[in-house]
Design a protein around this motif. Structure first.
Motif: not given
Length: 517
Positions: A74, A467, A506
């Protein structure tokens, strides 16, 4: 001291503690004279320095690959350098771990010194969002709203220091300092993290003949289209309506009636959202915010079609959320507060966000709502639409269930147009359990549906990294994200008390890519 060998020789090691985790950092001197910091996550950062024996300046580093412990890929942007002493060199480095929010104290591990140096290096720059009221005479108490305020914050009005009464991380109460000329000044907040942006404030002074400046206590209603009759309550208005100059964000309004403590005016055509100000012989009043909306529906399109209207401030820097409800099905205060907080955290609306709980109507007696039924409810009850510099999001809080319900799964909410979504409050009651309470579920659902109108996930704004859940389009594959598909169905109760109510990194990355926060 002899010059150190120009080889990959370990010169020292120490531990730096952040508020989230502990990182082990090793310092190497390379042949090219650079200092390389090796982090426990396996990534390294190289600092260039002509002479490794000199103190290194405090600075900031960013690890774009992980949270600092190597557990997930991330991007991070909050890595900072806190103070640590490199054993054997005496070179002072400024270092904290990736993802850390700053060290919990001034000291460092491995022989680092105490004091406030690291704290100052880690402090965030303050941000000033608004001042309430935004005008007034010397000595008036005003509230500054923003973020990253700290104890010891100083407030200045065009460089003149104000007396601070109290300070919280998002709020400062201070007094308008004496000695300022009447007119517009810039207010800033200074902390260890730096100086904030400036926000305008109008200093009021005595007018001709020493008349007192008027003051506004309330404006009702505080939202409406041009032509709306608005009552302004306050003090020291002129008794003759012609002697009161009332403006809506600078546009002059027609004063219908006047008394020293009450004015009735009409919202002028062409006025944007902004401050209502009354000016008399005594000078200008404080400003009170008014949200000017439109009265005519536009083509909202499908869910997510207007995402950027809500996310950025390119066209719309104010946002109104209109909530209409069936009698007895009002969303809880906690859910509405959470909704406003998420909007303010992720969307750029510097003019402000207003949650307007508007019409409460009798139940139409629909046991199983269809999308067309929901649209008809909106058409009959919605009063406000986006216009000028104000975007409007509409929420219908309904009784009954939805046509897509099954014995094992009920729908808790749907986003059915670019500017609208609804909540099925009876189904939210059904989904609640002793483990997962109603307030938790309602808060998660209202943020989830907001996410659909913001265009997440791939529903109006692009994914920066994949995602989306292929089996459940427009939903996040991560069950730790509020956009997980189960959030909007009664299956949410199976998450066993860990129901997320925020967007994952995200989703935040997607919002930031199109102008969000």
């Amino acid at each position: 001291m002899d010059e150190p060998s120009r080889t990959d020789r370990i010169l020292g090691a120490a531990r730096a503690t952040s508020s989230e985790r502990r990182l082990i950092i090793s310092v190497f001197v390379l042949e090219d004279g650079r200092l390389r910091l090796g982090l426990v996550c396996g990534h390294s950062i190289t600092l260039t320095r002509a002479d490794a024996m000199e103190p290194l300046e405090a600075g900031r580093v960013i690890c774009d690959l992980c949270d600092g412990d190597g557990t997930r890929e991330t991007p991070r942007t909050s890595a900072r350098l806190g103070t640590l002493l490199v054993v054997g060199l005496g070179a002072l480095l400024s270092l904290t771990g990736c993802g850390g929010g700053g060290s919990s104290g001034g000291g460092s591990g491995g022989g680092g010194s105490g004091g406030g140096g690291a704290g100052a290096a880690n402090a965030a720059r303050p941000m000033l969002a608004s001042i309430d009221p935004d005008s007034g005479p010397a000595g008036r108490a005003v509230t500054l709203s923003g973020k990253a305020f700290t104890a010891g914050s100083t407030v200045r009005f065009d460089g003149v220091r104000a007396s601070v009464r109290s300070t919280q991380t998002d709020r400062i109460i201070c007094d308008v300092p004496a000695g300022l000329p009447a007119g517009r000044v810039s207010v800033t907040v200074r902390t260890a993290g730096g100086t904030s942006n400036g926000v305008d404030f109008i200093v009021q002074g005595a007018g001709g003949g020493g008349a007192a400046a008027p003051s506004i206590v309330s404006v009702a209603p505080e939202v409406g289209p041009p032509g709306t009759r608005v009552e302004i309550r306050g003090a020291d208005f002129a008794a003759d309506r012609a002697d009161n100059d009332v403006t809506f964000a600078g546009t002059t309004a027609i004063v219908e009636s006047a008394s020293p403590d009450r004015l009735v005016v009409t919202v002028p055509a062409g006025a944007p959202s902004g401050s209502v100000v009354v000016t008399t012989a005594g000078g200008p009043s404080n400003g009170v915010r008014f949200f000017r909306t439109g009265a005519v529906a536009g083509n909202a399109g499908p869910s997510g079609a207007l995402a950027r209207n809500f996310i950025d401030d390119a066209t719309f820097d104010h946002l109104v959320v209109e909530v209409d409800l069936v009698v007895g099905r009002r969303p809880g205060a906690a859910a509405l507060d959470l909704l406003k907080r998420r909007i303010e955290e992720r969307c750029r609306k510097p003019g402000g966000v207003l949650i307007l709980v508007d019409d409460e109507v009798a139940s139409p007696g629909i046991a199983s709502w269809r999308v067309d039924d929901v649209r008809a409810f909106e058409a009959a009850n919605r009063d406000h639409f986006g216009s000028g510099n104000t975007a409007v999001l509409y929420i219908a809080a309904l009784d009954g269930g939805f046509e897509g319900d099954s014995a094992n799964s009920r729908i808790l909410g749907i986003s059915y147009s670019g500017s609208s979504f609804c909540l099925f409050e009876d189904n939210i009651d059904f989904a609640a359990t002793p483990v997962v309470g109603r307030a938790v579920i309602e808060g998660a659902v209202i943020v989830h549906e907001l996410g659909h109108n913001l265009g997440l996930v791939g529903n109006g704004i692009p994914e920066q990294r994949p995602h989306q859940d292929a089996a459940n389009p427009a939903h996040d594959i991560d069950d730790a994200c509020v956009m997980f598909h189960a959030i909007e169905t009664s299956l949410v109760s199976q998450l066993l008390g860990t129901v997320p109510d925020d967007f994952d990194p995200l989703c935040v990355e997607d919002l930031r890519a199109v102008g969000g926060r």
